[in-house]
Design a protein around this motif. Sequence first.
Motif, mmCIF file in Angstrom:
data_model
loop_
_atom_site.group_PDB
_atom_site.id
_atom_site.type_symbol
_atom_site.label_atom_id
_atom_site.label_comp_id
_atom_site.label_asym_id
_atom_site.label_seq_id
_atom_site.Cartn_x
_atom_site.Cartn_y
_atom_site.Cartn_z
ATOM 1 N N GLY A 175 30.555 1.733 -75.012
ATOM 2 C CA GLY A 175 31.502 2.405 -74.815
ATOM 3 C C GLY A 175 32.533 2.327 -73.119
ATOM 4 N N GLN A 176 32.726 3.220 -72.878
ATOM 5 C CA GLN A 176 33.574 3.420 -71.431
ATOM 6 C C GLN A 176 32.755 4.454 -70.449
ATOM 7 O OE1 GLN A 176 37.508 4.274 -72.772
ATOM 8 N NE2 GLN A 176 36.875 6.532 -72.427
ATOM 9 N N HIS A 177 33.309 3.817 -69.724
ATOM 10 C CA HIS A 177 32.042 4.884 -68.657
ATOM 11 C C HIS A 177 32.818 5.381 -67.214
ATOM 12 C CE1 HIS A 177 28.505 3.869 -70.522
ATOM 13 N NE2 HIS A 177 29.108 3.091 -70.821
ATOM 14 N N GLU A 178 32.620 6.236 -66.896
ATOM 15 C CA GLU A 178 33.527 7.006 -64.692
ATOM 16 C C GLU A 178 31.965 7.792 -64.474
ATOM 17 O OE1 GLU A 178 37.035 9.620 -64.698
ATOM 18 O OE2 GLU A 178 35.386 10.859 -65.049
ATOM 19 N N VAL A 179 32.082 6.396 -63.629
ATOM 20 C CA VAL A 179 31.132 6.926 -62.820
ATOM 21 C C VAL A 179 31.917 7.308 -60.928
ATOM 22 C CG1 VAL A 179 29.176 5.110 -60.831
ATOM 23 C CG2 VAL A 179 29.744 4.869 -62.687
ATOM 24 N N LEU A 180 31.596 8.472 -60.826
ATOM 25 C CA LEU A 180 31.740 9.091 -59.365
ATOM 26 C C LEU A 180 30.922 9.134 -58.179
ATOM 27 C CD1 LEU A 180 33.087 11.719 -58.076
ATOM 28 C CD2 LEU A 180 30.929 12.576 -58.329
ATOM 29 N N ILE A 181 31.858 8.809 -57.168
ATOM 30 C CA ILE A 181 30.582 8.660 -55.568
ATOM 31 C C ILE A 181 31.359 9.509 -54.839
ATOM 32 C CG2 ILE A 181 30.397 6.540 -53.688
ATOM 33 C CD1 ILE A 181 30.906 4.253 -55.503
ATOM 34 N N PRO A 182 30.353 10.106 -54.683
ATOM 35 C CA PRO A 182 30.770 11.387 -53.471
ATOM 36 C C PRO A 182 31.338 10.869 -52.548
ATOM 37 C CG PRO A 182 28.679 11.803 -54.534
ATOM 38 C CD PRO A 182 29.198 11.059 -55.051
ATOM 39 N N TRP A 183 32.504 11.533 -51.759
ATOM 40 C CA TRP A 183 33.237 11.349 -50.708
ATOM 41 C C TRP A 183 31.865 11.125 -49.391
ATOM 42 C CZ3 TRP A 183 37.634 8.937 -50.832
ATOM 43 C CH2 TRP A 183 38.023 8.962 -51.598
ATOM 44 N N GLY A 184 31.489 11.430 -49.536
ATOM 45 C CA GLY A 184 29.790 11.157 -48.267
ATOM 46 C C GLY A 184 28.818 10.408 -48.647
ATOM 47 N N ILE A 185 29.158 9.742 -49.165
ATOM 48 C CA ILE A 185 28.671 8.212 -49.507
ATOM 49 C C ILE A 185 29.440 7.480 -49.680
ATOM 50 C CG2 ILE A 185 27.108 6.335 -51.341
ATOM 51 C CD1 ILE A 185 26.105 9.031 -52.392
ATOM 52 N N PHE A 186 30.362 7.631 -50.394
ATOM 53 C CA PHE A 186 31.734 6.292 -50.308
ATOM 54 C C PHE A 186 32.238 6.106 -48.845
ATOM 55 C CE2 PHE A 186 36.417 4.730 -51.195
ATOM 56 C CZ PHE A 186 36.265 4.135 -51.635
ATOM 57 N N LYS A 187 32.781 7.076 -48.367
ATOM 58 C CA LYS A 187 33.221 6.848 -46.799
ATOM 59 C C LYS A 187 32.423 5.434 -45.619
ATOM 60 C CE LYS A 187 34.498 10.128 -44.029
ATOM 61 N NZ LYS A 187 35.039 11.865 -43.625
ATOM 62 N N LYS A 188 30.649 5.734 -46.051
ATOM 63 C CA LYS A 188 30.313 5.018 -45.297
ATOM 64 C C LYS A 188 30.820 3.066 -45.775
ATOM 65 C CE LYS A 188 26.244 4.232 -48.378
ATOM 66 N NZ LYS A 188 24.987 4.452 -47.947
ATOM 67 N N TRP A 189 31.323 2.874 -46.342
ATOM 68 C CA TRP A 189 32.300 1.806 -46.740
ATOM 69 C C TRP A 189 33.308 1.845 -46.206
ATOM 70 C CZ3 TRP A 189 29.701 3.733 -51.723
ATOM 71 C CH2 TRP A 189 28.699 2.515 -51.805
ATOM 72 N N MET A 190 34.320 2.528 -45.997
ATOM 73 C CA MET A 190 35.817 2.628 -45.530
ATOM 74 C C MET A 190 35.991 2.228 -44.067
ATOM 75 S SD MET A 190 36.854 5.831 -48.380
ATOM 76 C CE MET A 190 38.559 6.517 -47.136
ATOM 77 N N SER A 191 37.284 2.802 -43.498
ATOM 78 C CA SER A 191 37.674 2.378 -42.412
ATOM 79 C C SER A 191 37.733 3.960 -42.132
ATOM 80 C CB SER A 191 38.913 1.615 -42.387
ATOM 81 O OG SER A 191 39.248 1.884 -41.163
ATOM 82 N N GLY A 192 37.107 4.453 -40.392
ATOM 83 C CA GLY A 192 37.155 5.692 -40.045
ATOM 84 C C GLY A 192 38.531 5.990 -39.561
ATOM 85 N N GLU A 193 39.662 4.587 -39.607
ATOM 86 C CA GLU A 193 41.330 5.950 -39.992
ATOM 87 C C GLU A 193 41.451 5.955 -41.313
ATOM 88 O OE1 GLU A 193 43.805 2.329 -41.083
ATOM 89 O OE2 GLU A 193 42.172 0.962 -41.503
ATOM 90 N N TYR A 194 40.616 6.415 -42.005
ATOM 91 C CA TYR A 194 41.115 7.137 -43.521
ATOM 92 C C TYR A 194 39.966 8.482 -42.987
ATOM 93 C CZ TYR A 194 43.163 2.991 -45.944
ATOM 94 O OH TYR A 194 43.487 2.235 -45.739
ATOM 95 N N ASP A 195 39.722 8.752 -41.893
ATOM 96 C CA ASP A 195 38.697 9.781 -42.506
ATOM 97 C C ASP A 195 39.480 11.460 -42.632
ATOM 98 O OD1 ASP A 195 36.731 8.481 -42.051
ATOM 99 O OD2 ASP A 195 36.313 8.882 -39.780
ATOM 100 N N GLU A 196 41.042 11.143 -41.528
ATOM 101 C CA GLU A 196 41.801 12.664 -41.909
ATOM 102 C C GLU A 196 42.296 12.172 -43.342
ATOM 103 O OE1 GLU A 196 45.978 13.958 -39.978
ATOM 104 O OE2 GLU A 196 44.974 12.789 -38.753
ATOM 105 N N LEU A 197 42.532 11.513 -43.453
ATOM 106 C CA LEU A 197 43.167 11.459 -45.085
ATOM 107 C C LEU A 197 42.182 12.250 -46.122
ATOM 108 C CD1 LEU A 197 45.049 10.267 -47.612
ATOM 109 C CD2 LEU A 197 44.088 7.671 -47.554
ATOM 110 N N VAL A 198 40.555 11.268 -45.622
ATOM 111 C CA VAL A 198 39.225 12.214 -46.462
ATOM 112 C C VAL A 198 39.520 14.213 -46.675
ATOM 113 C CG1 VAL A 198 37.364 11.976 -47.588
ATOM 114 C CG2 VAL A 198 38.997 9.930 -47.099
#
Length: 380
Positions: free
Chosen positions: A349-372
């Motif tokens: 079947g199909q699946h949906e996985v939630l990655i909380p912001w607290g975890i996902f932000k460590k892979w993002m650039s800091g320039e997106y902190d305000e957006l989050v």
Amino acid sequence: MKIFLGYPSERLSIAQEMYDFLKGIESDEIWFDKVSLIPGSEWNRERSMAQKSADLIIHIYADEVDNRPGVVNREIRESLSLAEDQPLGSNFIISIKVGDVRIPQELAKFQYIEFDDDWKPKLLSGILARRKQLSKDVSGYKLTDNVTTIADKNFDIIEYTETAETFSCSVLYHQYPKQGSYWEHINGSISFDSLVGLWRTRSEFLRNPGRSNQIGADLGSKNWWNLRCEEFFRKDELVSVRYFTQYNYAGAAHPNHYVTTSNFFGRNWGNLGVKELLKFDSKAALAVLEYCEKVIALNLELEGNRDSFFSNYKSEVSELWSLISQFGFDRRGMYFNFSPYDILPFVFGQHEVLIPWGIFKKWMSGEYDELVSDIQAGSS
């Protein structure tokens, strides 16, 4: 027509209100545990029998379904299993969304209703459609090329449908009644993403009628394709949209389905994809997919042999980015959508996985902190 009404116990008052409304609809038999069960009944057996014999199942979906185990979750799983045995295109499940809760992907592929001031006419419309299906009365189903109705205070609903001897196609999407080029951009993107599949598939069905004429005639079926667009999250100019597409070629072993998405992060950021959010870092993309892999394997109890399902992408960067390209976002985090065949055989079947912001932000650039921070501030 037999209707089964399921609900979490904390929402009994809403279930009672809905039962009273349903009872006012002539000729329908409603199964509601507070009324249908008599003293001494083996309640679980009676409930299961009523659910299996139902022509239409209505589920009240609220926070309690997500936050605790219970019979209501068993009922929903049984409903999804029963839906697999229904004729293709059946309006078998209607979910009633109560409050700010996320309808899971497995249920969201069936059009649901918001429990608001307009829930009664919307529910009645779904019931009448199901009655016509059961009576095989297709006179009311003569589909028109363009039907536009106001179905929500927040946006307009657009529907395009077409039926022919060998195929049928339909698409349902929304447009925001807001002014300015940014909202024209969003509406144009939604229109394009909704309609491009319709016209491509329609053309294919027209070019290859023999497939449906020869095989479909033997099976009493024909080619069909439909898409439904829904708003996943919105706060001011932050918008996340997903599209549920289902299709079937006459003579195929089973219908197929998949999920695609569009995400708009405000007029300063625009329409961002996962590559932009991860700054084109393939190592970060791999970390995201490995996180999703572990969640899916855990849910399917595949921890011991999951490498046989997930190993192929690790050496192919383009496939890696493609696999995590379909996502949505809300205040909690990033939701990654995996359609059948993406990383697992169709049967899973199909699946949906939630990655909380607290975890996902460590892979993002800091320039997106305000957006989050803007996203986490809440919905409008």
